[in-house]
Design a protein around this motif. Structure first.
Motif, PDB file in Angstrom:
ATOM      1  N   ALA A  10       0.828  -1.202   0.000  1.00 41.85           N
ATOM      2  CA  ALA A  10       0.000   0.000   0.000  1.00 41.85           C
ATOM      3  C   ALA A  10       0.865   1.255   0.000  1.00 41.85           C
ATOM      4  CB  ALA A  10      -0.912   0.001   1.219  1.00 41.85           C
ATOM      5  N   LEU A  11       0.267   2.338  -0.470  1.00 43.09           N
ATOM      6  CA  LEU A  11       0.947   3.631  -0.416  1.00 43.09           C
ATOM      7  C   LEU A  11       1.034   4.103   1.028  1.00 43.09           C
ATOM      8  CD1 LEU A  11      -0.738   5.657  -3.297  1.00 43.09           C
ATOM      9  CD2 LEU A  11       1.670   5.057  -3.168  1.00 43.09           C
ATOM     10  N   PRO A  12       2.148   4.674   1.441  1.00 38.92           N
ATOM     11  CA  PRO A  12       2.183   5.308   2.761  1.00 38.92           C
ATOM     12  C   PRO A  12       1.317   6.562   2.757  1.00 38.92           C
ATOM     13  CG  PRO A  12       4.211   5.733   1.561  1.00 38.92           C
ATOM     14  CD  PRO A  12       3.438   4.743   0.742  1.00 38.92           C
ATOM     15  N   ARG A  13       0.841   6.947   3.896  1.00 44.07           N
ATOM     16  CA  ARG A  13      -0.060   8.099   3.972  1.00 44.07           C
ATOM     17  C   ARG A  13       0.609   9.389   3.530  1.00 44.07           C
ATOM     18  NH1 ARG A  13      -3.535   7.226   9.602  1.00 44.07           N
ATOM     19  NH2 ARG A  13      -4.524   5.253   8.977  1.00 44.07           N
ATOM     20  N   TRP A  14       1.926   9.457   3.667  1.00 44.56           N
ATOM     21  CA  TRP A  14       2.632  10.693   3.317  1.00 44.56           C
ATOM     22  C   TRP A  14       2.936  10.801   1.824  1.00 44.56           C
ATOM     23  CZ3 TRP A  14       7.216   9.369   1.064  1.00 44.56           C
ATOM     24  CH2 TRP A  14       7.789   8.155   1.418  1.00 44.56           C
ATOM     25  N   ALA A  15       2.553   9.815   1.035  1.00 41.78           N
ATOM     26  CA  ALA A  15       2.886   9.804  -0.391  1.00 41.78           C
ATOM     27  C   ALA A  15       2.457  11.077  -1.141  1.00 41.78           C
ATOM     28  CB  ALA A  15       2.293   8.565  -1.062  1.00 41.78           C
ATOM     29  N   PRO A  16       1.267  11.641  -0.865  1.00 38.09           N
ATOM     30  CA  PRO A  16       0.877  12.840  -1.619  1.00 38.09           C
ATOM     31  C   PRO A  16       1.763  14.058  -1.361  1.00 38.09           C
ATOM     32  CG  PRO A  16      -1.044  11.794  -0.624  1.00 38.09           C
ATOM     33  CD  PRO A  16       0.169  11.142  -0.021  1.00 38.09           C
ATOM     34  N   VAL A  17       2.455  14.094  -0.226  1.00 41.29           N
ATOM     35  CA  VAL A  17       3.227  15.295   0.120  1.00 41.29           C
ATOM     36  C   VAL A  17       4.347  15.555  -0.888  1.00 41.29           C
ATOM     37  CG1 VAL A  17       4.663  16.411   1.857  1.00 41.29           C
ATOM     38  CG2 VAL A  17       2.642  15.100   2.556  1.00 41.29           C
ATOM     39  N   PRO A  18       5.279  14.628  -1.123  1.00 41.61           N
ATOM     40  CA  PRO A  18       6.311  14.901  -2.128  1.00 41.61           C
ATOM     41  C   PRO A  18       5.753  14.945  -3.546  1.00 41.61           C
ATOM     42  CG  PRO A  18       6.492  12.638  -1.355  1.00 41.61           C
ATOM     43  CD  PRO A  18       5.500  13.330  -0.460  1.00 41.61           C
ATOM     44  N   ALA A  19       4.662  14.211  -3.785  1.00 42.11           N
ATOM     45  CA  ALA A  19       4.064  14.221  -5.124  1.00 42.11           C
ATOM     46  C   ALA A  19       3.505  15.602  -5.467  1.00 42.11           C
ATOM     47  CB  ALA A  19       2.964  13.164  -5.212  1.00 42.11           C
ATOM     48  N   VAL A  20       2.960  16.287  -4.471  1.00 39.26           N
ATOM     49  CA  VAL A  20       2.477  17.660  -4.674  1.00 39.26           C
ATOM     50  C   VAL A  20       3.651  18.638  -4.714  1.00 39.26           C
ATOM     51  CG1 VAL A  20       1.190  19.559  -3.606  1.00 39.26           C
ATOM     52  CG2 VAL A  20       0.212  17.249  -3.671  1.00 39.26           C
ATOM     53  N   LEU A  21       4.651  18.383  -3.891  1.00 37.38           N
ATOM     54  CA  LEU A  21       5.782  19.298  -3.787  1.00 37.38           C
ATOM     55  C   LEU A  21       6.564  19.417  -5.096  1.00 37.38           C
ATOM     56  CD1 LEU A  21       7.428  21.117  -1.925  1.00 37.38           C
ATOM     57  CD2 LEU A  21       8.744  19.104  -1.228  1.00 37.38           C
ATOM     58  N   ALA A  22       6.685  18.322  -5.850  1.00 39.34           N
ATOM     59  CA  ALA A  22       7.481  18.355  -7.082  1.00 39.34           C
ATOM     60  C   ALA A  22       6.963  19.379  -8.098  1.00 39.34           C
ATOM     61  CB  ALA A  22       7.561  16.964  -7.706  1.00 39.34           C
ATOM     62  N   PRO A  23       5.686  19.323  -8.514  1.00 38.52           N
ATOM     63  CA  PRO A  23       5.219  20.338  -9.466  1.00 38.52           C
ATOM     64  C   PRO A  23       5.176  21.744  -8.887  1.00 38.52           C
ATOM     65  CG  PRO A  23       3.402  18.943  -8.767  1.00 38.52           C
ATOM     66  CD  PRO A  23       4.654  18.305  -8.250  1.00 38.52           C
ATOM     67  N   VAL A  24       4.885  21.854  -7.582  1.00 37.76           N
ATOM     68  CA  VAL A  24       4.863  23.177  -6.954  1.00 37.76           C
ATOM     69  C   VAL A  24       6.253  23.804  -6.997  1.00 37.76           C
ATOM     70  CG1 VAL A  24       4.565  24.407  -4.769  1.00 37.76           C
ATOM     71  CG2 VAL A  24       2.868  22.728  -5.500  1.00 37.76           C
ATOM     72  N   ALA A  25       7.272  23.020  -6.659  1.00 40.94           N
ATOM     73  CA  ALA A  25       8.640  23.540  -6.654  1.00 40.94           C
ATOM     74  C   ALA A  25       9.126  23.855  -8.060  1.00 40.94           C
ATOM     75  CB  ALA A  25       9.582  22.539  -5.993  1.00 40.94           C
TER      76      ALA A  25
END
Length: 202
Positions: A10-25
């Motif tokens: 399963a995906l860890p719960r924190w998975a969306p954090v870096p996934a969102v951070l990449a396009p934002v950065a």
């Protein structure tokens, strides 16, 4: 974290954090850096020009690239349901992206160009390596194929513009690079969303 009933990690719960951070950065980096350098032409000039030592605020785009690279690596670690080859390519693209930011194009042109090439190629092809027969979401052959075709197609457009391979090419170098870099930064987030949706689905 425990595996799901189908034995897929399963995906860890924190998975969306870096996934969102990449396009934002990535996108936020080039928008902020360009805003600080009014003479910059986003249609004709590359992202690397914003991180060059001669730029008005090179640290802005440098930070954006490094953060994007680190976010890609973190997302690759989080995408546990995907095959190792896909995650390795994704992480390689992230490391290379961070290296691009750490090596300004005017100070280290050859290493910078090599790192950029590795980053662009790895981040374009990893969706194809993620597919598996009967998979869903980013694992589905059709989804992975479409993502890879779009990302590789945008990369080819950028290379054609960068190298002026056809008559009239070269005027949209900056635009084509932003298209491929933005899409590559966004796809990991799409993959995370699709995987999370699949877990909630029937």
């Amino acid at each position: 974290m425990s595996a799901s009933p189908d034995d897929t990690p399963a995906l860890p719960r924190w998975a969306p954090v870096p996934a969102v951070l990449a396009p934002v950065a990535m996108v936020g980096g080039w928008l902020a850096a360009a805003a600080l350098q009014p003479s910059f032409d986003p249609v004709r000039e590359t992202i690397s020009a914003l991180a060059a030592t001669t730029a008005t605020a090179p640290w802005v785009m440098t930070t954006g690239l490094v953060v994007t690279g680190v976010a890609h690596v973190a997302t690759a670690l989080a995408l546990r349901p995907l095959p190792r080859a896909a995650r390795a390519l994704h992480a390689l693209g992230g490391v290379a992206t961070a290296v691009v930011g750490a090596l300004p194009v005017d100070a280290a042109p050859r290493p910078h160009g090599l790192a950029a090439g590795v980053a662009f190629v790895a981040l374009a092809v990893w969706p194809a390596a993620a597919v598996r027969p009967g998979g869903r979401g980013p694992l589905a052959p059709r989804v992975g194929a479409v993502a890879a075709v779009v990302l590789v197609g945008l990369l080819v457009w950028f290379v054609v513009e960068l190298q002026a391979l056809v008559p009239g090419a070269g005027d949209l170098v900056g635009l084509s690079e932003r298209a491929v870099a933005g899409a590559q930064a966004l796809w990991p987030l799409v993959a995370v969303v699709l995987l999370r949706a699949g877990r909630r689905g029937p």
